[in-house]
Scaffold this motif. Structure first.
Motif, short mmCIF file in Angstrom:
data_model
loop_
_atom_site.label_atom_id
_atom_site.label_comp_id
_atom_site.label_asym_id
_atom_site.label_seq_id
_atom_site.Cartn_x
_atom_site.Cartn_y
_atom_site.Cartn_z
N UNK A 301 0.84 -1.19 0.00
CA UNK A 301 0.00 0.00 0.00
C UNK A 301 0.88 1.25 0.00
N UNK A 302 0.92 1.94 -1.15
CA UNK A 302 1.80 3.12 -1.23
C UNK A 302 1.36 4.26 -0.33
N UNK A 303 0.12 4.20 0.16
CA UNK A 303 -0.39 5.31 0.96
C UNK A 303 -0.16 5.11 2.46
N UNK A 304 0.16 3.89 2.86
CA UNK A 304 0.42 3.65 4.28
C UNK A 304 1.91 3.38 4.45
N UNK A 305 2.60 4.35 5.06
CA UNK A 305 4.05 4.25 5.18
C UNK A 305 4.45 3.32 6.32
N UNK A 306 5.63 2.74 6.15
CA UNK A 306 6.31 2.10 7.26
C UNK A 306 6.74 3.23 8.19
N UNK A 307 6.76 3.01 9.52
CA UNK A 307 7.13 4.11 10.41
C UNK A 307 8.48 4.74 10.06
N UNK A 309 10.10 4.52 6.87
CA UNK A 309 10.33 4.93 5.49
C UNK A 309 9.00 4.97 4.73
N UNK A 310 9.03 5.69 3.63
CA UNK A 310 7.84 5.81 2.80
C UNK A 310 7.67 4.54 1.97
N UNK A 311 6.44 4.14 1.75
CA UNK A 311 6.18 2.99 0.88
C UNK A 311 5.68 3.46 -0.49
N UNK B 126 9.79 13.57 -0.80
CA UNK B 126 10.01 12.41 0.05
C UNK B 126 11.10 12.70 1.08
N UNK B 127 12.18 13.35 0.63
CA UNK B 127 13.30 13.63 1.53
C UNK B 127 12.85 14.57 2.65
N UNK B 128 12.14 15.64 2.28
CA UNK B 128 11.69 16.60 3.29
C UNK B 128 10.78 15.91 4.30
N UNK B 129 9.85 15.09 3.78
CA UNK B 129 8.93 14.36 4.67
C UNK B 129 9.70 13.41 5.57
N UNK B 130 10.69 12.72 4.98
CA UNK B 130 11.51 11.78 5.74
C UNK B 130 12.16 12.48 6.93
N UNK B 131 12.79 13.62 6.62
CA UNK B 131 13.56 14.33 7.65
C UNK B 131 12.64 14.83 8.75
N UNK B 132 11.44 15.29 8.36
CA UNK B 132 10.54 15.87 9.35
C UNK B 132 9.76 14.81 10.12
#
Lengths: 348, 227
Positions: A301-307, A309-311, B126-132
């Motif tokens: 699910x691209x909309x639900x991230x892992x705590x 990292x982004x998925x 993505x990077x900005x979101x990651x960092x924040x």
């Protein structure tokens, strides 16, 4: 602060510089060895050799040491190819992706299989310790006739078919895998579940002799996975016994593994020894180990991230840039309806 | 500062030691070349395909570990010098610190590339979101930020310009950077925490050594040589 006058006075500029280095934590670039030698005393040749040896030794010690600390084993040498068991695919089936298949060396050299070790190269390196024959699978729980069946017998119940599926790892990389096996739904139907059966639980082999990774307690062994019965009956759910027309290599989960391409790779339990139909939702290994990060469903699910990292994106192995991750790994048409009443943000 | 005086006391009256120090000219270049050797190996591995199936992830991980290793080595210099009385560890500390910064910067660049910050459209966001949003990334980013002033004030004359006390105070940021780096490594690992634990313990010992040393100095003030 150290007053300048505190610094011992030295007669030559070079030594003075060196000394300042020691006093203050800043280090000046030292004079190159080559600059010291011309015009030095008769010992200069020996001195030059000595300095050269020390220089080389230090480079080797520091460089080698850092390399040793930081290097991770690369791709393992390709092991002998297991024998062919199936025919090469002629035309794509209804569930196959037409995307280019991940090269065999990478599909069998870059694996998460913690029973061998936590490094991606460990499974290929250590797979020889796993003995996939003889092998039995215990079938129990809410079935009309519990039994223990030999893997070759179980395999002979169904005609083997190819399935070219995307595989998306929860870590953010993906492959295209040409599996060989049979639909899980065919197996479940043959097992005759009772009316109470709501879930299917899979258990992997527990044997620290064959699985060196099980000598540590990285995860609670044996590895357990599970599906809701309706998920297991989806035509996409697959039991693989081969890869690219060959017997399934140890590092990919020989001799029998689950393939559920709309879920993250860790749901695809490997080296299965037991299949249990249950009334209650099974306690699955990763969900128990880190409940905040991995759930029972683990649908891509691209909309639900892992705590951590982004998925939203993934790297297809063999490619340098990332691509967007698709809902249910691109299998929304086939499996989306299974989850129409489920909050996917809560049931990650 | 007493520490510094101690060194002065030890080193100043011994011309022999000074002469030996002059012969250590090869040490700095050796540390730089040796410290950069892993970069050369990475490049060679990249050309030969030995980086494996996921080269970006592999380089990301290795440059991260190299940052912690070189930062740890730079923090080992002072305890080693105080314990052994050798002066050479002080001569390589700056080079090790700069290597750590170089590897941290490389690690960050690879991470930016990994997220598609240089190519894709979703990268920068993505990077900005990651960092924040993600503590694991936040601490790593803060560690990198705290290394920047250290790298900028590692040049000839920086100590003089800032004044030794201020320079020393500023460079205590290295302690913050290494602790954040260790936390970043710990949080970044999916499951097997053996290696992050080893780094955390070594770094803890190196930092503890400083606390112990400071405590000892308070109990037994060493004689000063400044008038």
């Amino acid at each position: 602060m150290i007053p300048e006058s505190d610094q011992p006075h030295t007669d030559d500029q070079h030594a003075d510089e060196q000394h300042t280095d020691i006093q203050t934590p800043s280090i000046q670039t030292p004079v190159r060895p080559s600059m010291q030698h011309p015009g030095e005393a008769p010992n200069s040749r020996r001195e030059f050799l000595r300095t050269g040896a020390l220089f080389t030794g230090t480079v080797a010690a520091l460089g080698g040491g850092l390399e040793l600390l930081s290097r991770r084993p690369g791709a393992a040498a390709e092991s002998a190819l297991p024998g062919l068991v199936g025919q090469a695919k002629k035309a794509l089936g209804p569930y196959d992706t037409s995307e280019p298949v991940t090269p065999y060396a990478q599909a069998t050299g870059y694996n998460n299989f913690y029973e061998f070790g936590t490094d991606k190269a460990d499974p290929a390196r250590l797979a020889a310790s796993l003995k996939p024959r003889p092998w039995t699978v215990k079938i129990d729980g809410e079935v009309k006739k519990p039994m223990t069946v030999d893997i070759d017998t179980l395999q002979s119940w169904f005609p083997l078919e190819d399935r070219i599926y995307r595989m998306r790892c929860v870590e953010g990389w993906s492959m295209v895998m040409p599996w060989l096996g049979f639909p899980l739904s065919a197996l479940i139907r043959r097992l005759n579940p009772t009316g109470k059966a709501k879930y299917v639980q899979f258990t992997a082999l527990l044997d620290p002799k064959q699985f060196p990774g099980q000598r540590g307690d990285v995860l609670a062994w044996p590895y357990v996975e599970g599906l809701r019965l309706d998920e297991a009956l989806s035509p996409l759910a697959f039991m693989a016994v081969g890869l690219a027309g060959r017997v399934l290599p140890g590092q990919n989960g020989a001799p029998l593994r689950l393939v559920v391409p709309w879920k993250y790779g860790f749901k695809g339990i490997k080296s299965i020894v037991r299949i249990t139909l249950t009334e209650k939702q099974p306690q699955t290994t990763w969900a128990q180990s880190a409940p905040g990060e991995y759930g029972f469903y683990a649908n891509v699910n691209p909309k639900v991230d892992h705590p951590r990292w982004s998925q939203a994106t993934e790297r297809r192995i063999g490619e340098l840039s990332r691509r967007p991750t698709l809902m249910f790994n691109g299998y929304a048409d086939q499996v989306g309806s299974l989850y129409s009443n489920l909050d996917l943000r809560k049931n990650y | 500062m007493t520490e510094i005086k101690q060194t002065t006391k030890n080193a100043a009256p011994k011309p022999a030691a000074r002469k030996a120090a002059g012969k250590l000219g090869w040490l700095g270049p050796a540390v730089v070349v040796g410290g950069l050797l892993p970069v050369a190996v990475l490049v060679l591995d990249g050309y030969s395909g030995a980086l494996g199936a996921n080269p970006v992830q592999r380089v990301e991980l290795q440059t991260g570990v190299l940052t912690l290793a070189t930062l740890g080595l730079s923090l080992a210099c002072t305890p080693l010098r105080l314990l052994s009385g050798w002066t050479w560890p002080a001569r390589i500390r700056k080079a090790l610190g700069l290597l750590a910064f170089l590897y941290a910067a490389l690690h960050f660049l690879v991470y930016l590339f990994d997220k598609g910050a240089f190519t894709g459209t979703f990268g920068v966001q993505t990077v900005v979101e990651d960092v924040l949003k993600r503590p694991f990334i936040t601490v790593g980013f803060l560690a990198l930020l705290s290394l920047i002033p250290l790298a900028l004030t590692s040049f000839r004359g920086s100590v003089k310009r800032l004044g030794f006390a201020r320079w020393t105070a500023l460079h205590r940021l290295a302690y913050l950077a290494v602790v954040l780096g260790a936390v970043h490594y710990w949080w970044g690992v999916k499951k097997d925490h053996t290696e992050p634990l080893i780094y955390a313990v070594v770094i803890g010992v190196l930092l503890l050594a400083r606390v112990v040393w400071k405590g000892k100095r308070k109990v037994m003030p060493s004689p000063t040589i400044s008038s």
